[in-house]
Design a protein around this motif. Structure first.
Motif, short mmCIF file in Angstrom:
data_model
loop_
_atom_site.label_atom_id
_atom_site.label_comp_id
_atom_site.label_asym_id
_atom_site.label_seq_id
_atom_site.Cartn_x
_atom_site.Cartn_y
_atom_site.Cartn_z
N SER A 42 0.80 -1.23 0.00
CA SER A 42 0.00 0.00 0.00
C SER A 42 0.83 1.27 0.00
CB SER A 42 -0.94 0.01 1.22
OG SER A 42 -0.19 -0.02 2.42
N SER A 43 2.15 1.16 0.07
CA SER A 43 3.00 2.34 0.21
C SER A 43 2.83 3.33 -0.94
CB SER A 43 4.47 1.91 0.32
OG SER A 43 4.75 1.38 1.57
N HIS A 44 2.83 2.82 -2.15
CA HIS A 44 2.74 3.71 -3.32
C HIS A 44 1.42 4.47 -3.31
CE1 HIS A 44 2.82 4.96 -7.58
NE2 HIS A 44 4.13 4.89 -7.44
N MET A 45 0.34 3.79 -2.96
CA MET A 45 -0.98 4.44 -2.91
C MET A 45 -0.99 5.57 -1.90
SD MET A 45 -4.58 2.84 -1.57
CE MET A 45 -3.96 2.81 0.13
N TRP A 46 -0.45 5.33 -0.69
CA TRP A 46 -0.49 6.35 0.34
C TRP A 46 0.42 7.53 -0.02
CZ3 TRP A 46 -4.40 6.34 3.30
CH2 TRP A 46 -4.94 5.17 3.83
N GLY A 47 1.58 7.27 -0.64
CA GLY A 47 2.44 8.35 -1.07
C GLY A 47 1.77 9.24 -2.10
N PHE A 48 1.07 8.61 -3.04
CA PHE A 48 0.33 9.36 -4.06
C PHE A 48 -0.77 10.21 -3.42
CE2 PHE A 48 -3.63 9.20 -6.62
CZ PHE A 48 -3.27 10.09 -7.61
N LEU A 49 -1.53 9.61 -2.49
CA LEU A 49 -2.62 10.34 -1.84
C LEU A 49 -2.10 11.48 -0.98
CD1 LEU A 49 -4.98 7.39 -0.79
CD2 LEU A 49 -5.33 9.03 -2.64
N ALA A 50 -0.97 11.28 -0.31
CA ALA A 50 -0.40 12.33 0.53
C ALA A 50 0.06 13.52 -0.30
CB ALA A 50 0.77 11.78 1.34
N ASP A 51 0.55 13.27 -1.52
CA ASP A 51 1.02 14.35 -2.38
C ASP A 51 -0.11 15.03 -3.15
OD1 ASP A 51 3.74 14.46 -1.86
OD2 ASP A 51 4.22 12.87 -3.28
N THR A 52 -1.30 14.42 -3.19
CA THR A 52 -2.39 14.99 -3.99
C THR A 52 -3.61 15.39 -3.18
OG1 THR A 52 -3.17 12.73 -4.45
CG2 THR A 52 -1.74 13.76 -6.10
N THR A 53 -3.85 14.77 -2.03
CA THR A 53 -5.01 15.14 -1.21
C THR A 53 -4.62 15.82 0.10
OG1 THR A 53 -5.10 13.03 0.00
CG2 THR A 53 -6.25 13.13 -2.11
N GLY A 54 -3.37 15.75 0.47
CA GLY A 54 -2.92 16.42 1.68
C GLY A 54 -2.35 15.46 2.70
N ARG A 55 -1.35 15.95 3.44
CA ARG A 55 -0.71 15.11 4.45
C ARG A 55 -1.66 14.82 5.62
NH1 ARG A 55 2.69 15.80 0.23
NH2 ARG A 55 4.46 17.18 0.60
N ARG A 56 -2.35 15.83 6.08
CA ARG A 56 -3.21 15.68 7.26
C ARG A 56 -4.34 14.70 7.02
NH1 ARG A 56 -7.92 18.19 9.05
NH2 ARG A 56 -8.15 18.31 11.34
N ARG A 57 -4.98 14.78 5.86
CA ARG A 57 -6.09 13.88 5.56
C ARG A 57 -5.63 12.43 5.54
NH1 ARG A 57 -9.77 15.24 0.46
NH2 ARG A 57 -10.21 16.98 1.88
N VAL A 58 -4.49 12.17 4.91
CA VAL A 58 -3.96 10.80 4.87
C VAL A 58 -3.63 10.31 6.27
CG1 VAL A 58 -1.91 9.47 4.18
CG2 VAL A 58 -3.13 10.84 2.49
N LEU A 177 -4.95 19.82 14.59
CA LEU A 177 -3.87 20.51 13.89
C LEU A 177 -4.25 20.82 12.44
CD1 LEU A 177 -0.82 18.43 15.20
CD2 LEU A 177 -1.70 20.60 16.07
N PRO A 178 -3.61 21.84 11.82
CA PRO A 178 -3.94 22.22 10.44
C PRO A 178 -3.18 21.39 9.41
CG PRO A 178 -2.32 23.74 11.32
CD PRO A 178 -2.65 22.77 12.44
N GLU A 179 -3.50 21.62 8.14
CA GLU A 179 -2.78 21.00 7.04
C GLU A 179 -1.42 21.67 6.88
OE1 GLU A 179 -1.51 18.79 5.03
OE2 GLU A 179 -3.48 18.27 4.22
N SER A 180 -0.50 20.96 6.25
CA SER A 180 0.84 21.50 5.98
C SER A 180 0.74 22.76 5.13
CB SER A 180 1.68 20.44 5.25
OG SER A 180 2.73 21.04 4.54
N PRO A 181 1.32 23.88 5.57
CA PRO A 181 1.25 25.11 4.77
C PRO A 181 1.97 25.01 3.43
CG PRO A 181 2.74 25.39 6.64
CD PRO A 181 2.04 24.08 6.84
N LYS A 182 3.06 24.25 3.39
CA LYS A 182 3.79 24.11 2.12
C LYS A 182 2.98 23.31 1.11
CE LYS A 182 8.60 24.80 3.41
NZ LYS A 182 9.98 24.29 3.32
#
Length: 494
Positions: A42-58, A177-182
């Protein structure tokens, strides 16, 4: 810490699960590694989702999912449900590891990021304090009862239940906590980025957020939000665009170097560690003897209890087979293994704390090379030491090379661009988990016939890692020319 806890907690109770559920050796091996398998697939899926939907949501989804399935695993009524629930625990904690370093690192500047991430890495070895301490308290308890005539509630289930609470607590804390500002800035959500920065400024300075001096931000969209993508083709194209840059210049060299380092270090720090409690337990029967680790775990000598049984059976002309132990019996009162691992965890936490304090004052590359050379030497010595406590200490130093994984993760956050940072971290850690699965099975295959070869080969592999570190790029990624130009324009306008 939550990721490591869910990966290794099963190892402390495996003997009790084996007795209660009467599982085979193959099932034991699968149960030991199924969490890592879940992480890898599942690593590739989570990396993709973290880069496209946000770190906090994942992080919220993965923490919540791992907590739920860890709770369910504590109440498994047979080995199949236990293996399946632990598989899903691995799948969800993979999301936690994919986004945590990116999420934390993106709240910091280049000056403080490495130090902060090294501090965060300190909590990974803290699990080796938390888990044996919890096991020391819970496992020796002598009680059990039947629930609905289909499940036996015993201390090992309570142990799994309590250890799973960590990700539940993490979920509740992260929700505030908030989403990553970057990340927000990388997908052109400038107003939300400013709100996050104002909140950070207000909390850090203890003043009203309206006094935040920055009124506008320079944007350079480098990422694409998944919500803006339509259709299977669009999603597939986005996945490819998030992955392919890792294998192009200037990232390809760093990608392969970091993947190799993580593979080797996790195969030792995680894969071989899964055998360490069992090694300690077996060696305790020879604590006053002069046998090496390989003499004992390689079954070149028999435990004293079995040897006495052999002698008595030969004297009485009984069949030797009568001494074969058919009843599963685990000594709950023996806590020496927990105490040794607890001490190891305390030492590892202290080392990690010192690294987090002095990481910006030392050369990270030289630190890694020196550390790995030390571990390489102790790896070769483990198989020839005939004293229990000396062997236990040398094995700890050998396993400490796994702590280098935290430094490497911190480096990976600084050298990759924001839009592929989580994907890079995820890919690197995926190779690490592959190494953990491979390392555990590697030890199992060679243990009986070629025990010494295990530690000699590991010594060579660690030595090769020191050479890779010599050529490793540790310089932070520089802002693009576009961003520098826009920043100059903003300064001129003000």
């Amino acid at each position: 810490m939550g990721v490591v806890v869910e990966n290794v907690n099963i190892g402390f109770v495996l003997p009790f699960i084996r007795c209660e559920m009467e599982i085979s050796t193959t099932e034991q091996g699968l149960l030991n590694s199924v969490g890592y398998i879940g992480i890898v697939i599942s690593s590739h899926m989570w990396g993709f989702l973290a880069d496209t939907t946000g770190r906090r949501r994942v992080l919220l989804i993965s923490m919540g999912g791992s907590f739920i399935f860890a709770l369910l695993s504590a109440f498994s009524f047979n080995v199949f449900t236990l293996i399946m629930t632990r598989l899903f625990v691995g799948i969800f904690v993979s999301g936690v590891q994919a986004a945590t370093y990116s999420y934390i690192g993106e709240f910091h500047s280049n000056e403080t990021r490495t130090k902060t991430l090294s501090f965060v890495a300190m909590f990974m070895p803290a699990c080796f304090v938390f888990l044996p301490l919890l096991a020391w308290v819970i496992i020796p308890m002598e009680w059990e009862w039947n629930l609905f005539d289909c499940m036996k509630i015993s201390p090992w289930r309570i142990y799994l239940l309590l250890s799973s609470l960590l990700n539940g607590i993490n979920f509740l804390c992260l929700y505030q906590l908030p989403e990553s500002p970057k990340f927000l800035l990388s997908i052109s959500r400038k107003n939300e980025t400013l709100n996050v920065l104002k909140r950070m400024y207000s909390i850090n300075m203890n003043i009203d957020k309206q006094t935040y001096p920055i009124k506008d931000l320079v944007t350079e969209p480098t990422g694409i939000a998944l919500s803006k993508v339509r259709g299977i083709y669009g999603i597939s194209n986005l996945v490819w665009n998030q992955t392919w840059p890792l294998f192009k210049r200037p990232n390809v060299g760093s990608t392969f170097q970091l993947c190799y380092l993580m593979f080797v270090l996790f195969s030792i720090g995680h894969g071989t560690f899964m055998w360490y409690p069992d090694f300690l337990t077996k060696m305790q029967d020879y604590i006053d003897g002069s046998y090496t680790l390989c003499d004992i775990v390689g079954m070149r000598v028999l435990p004293s209890s079995i040897q006495r049984g052999l002698n008595s059976s030969l004297e009485s002309d009984d069949s030797v087979s009568s001494i074969v132990l058919t009843k599963c019996n685990v000594d709950r009162s023996n806590t020496l293994t927990f105490k040794i691992i607890l001490m190891m965890g305390a030492v590892f936490v202290t080392i990690s704390a010192l690294i987090s304090v002095y990481i910006n004052k030392v050369d990270r590359k030289k630190l890694l090379i020196g550390w790995l050379l030390l571990c390489s030497g102790f790896s070769a010595s483990i198989s020839v030491i005939p004293h229990f406590y000396v062997m236990a200490i040398c094995f700890m130093i050998f396993l400490s090379c796994g702590l280098c994984g935290g430094i490497i993760s911190a480096i990976s956050i600084t050298i990759f661009p924001i839009n592929i940072r989580a994907m890079a971290t995820c890919l690197i850690l995926m190779f690490g988990r592959l190494g953990a699965v491979g390392g555990s099975n590697f030890v199992g295959i060679l243990l009986n016939g070629h025990c010494e070869l295990i530690f000699y080969l590991y010594g060579i592999l660690i030595l090769s890692c020191s050479f890779v570190c010599f050529y490793l790029n540790t310089n932070p990624v520089e802002p693009s020319a576009f961003t520098k130009h826009k920043a100059i324009e903003v300064k001129c306008e003000t």
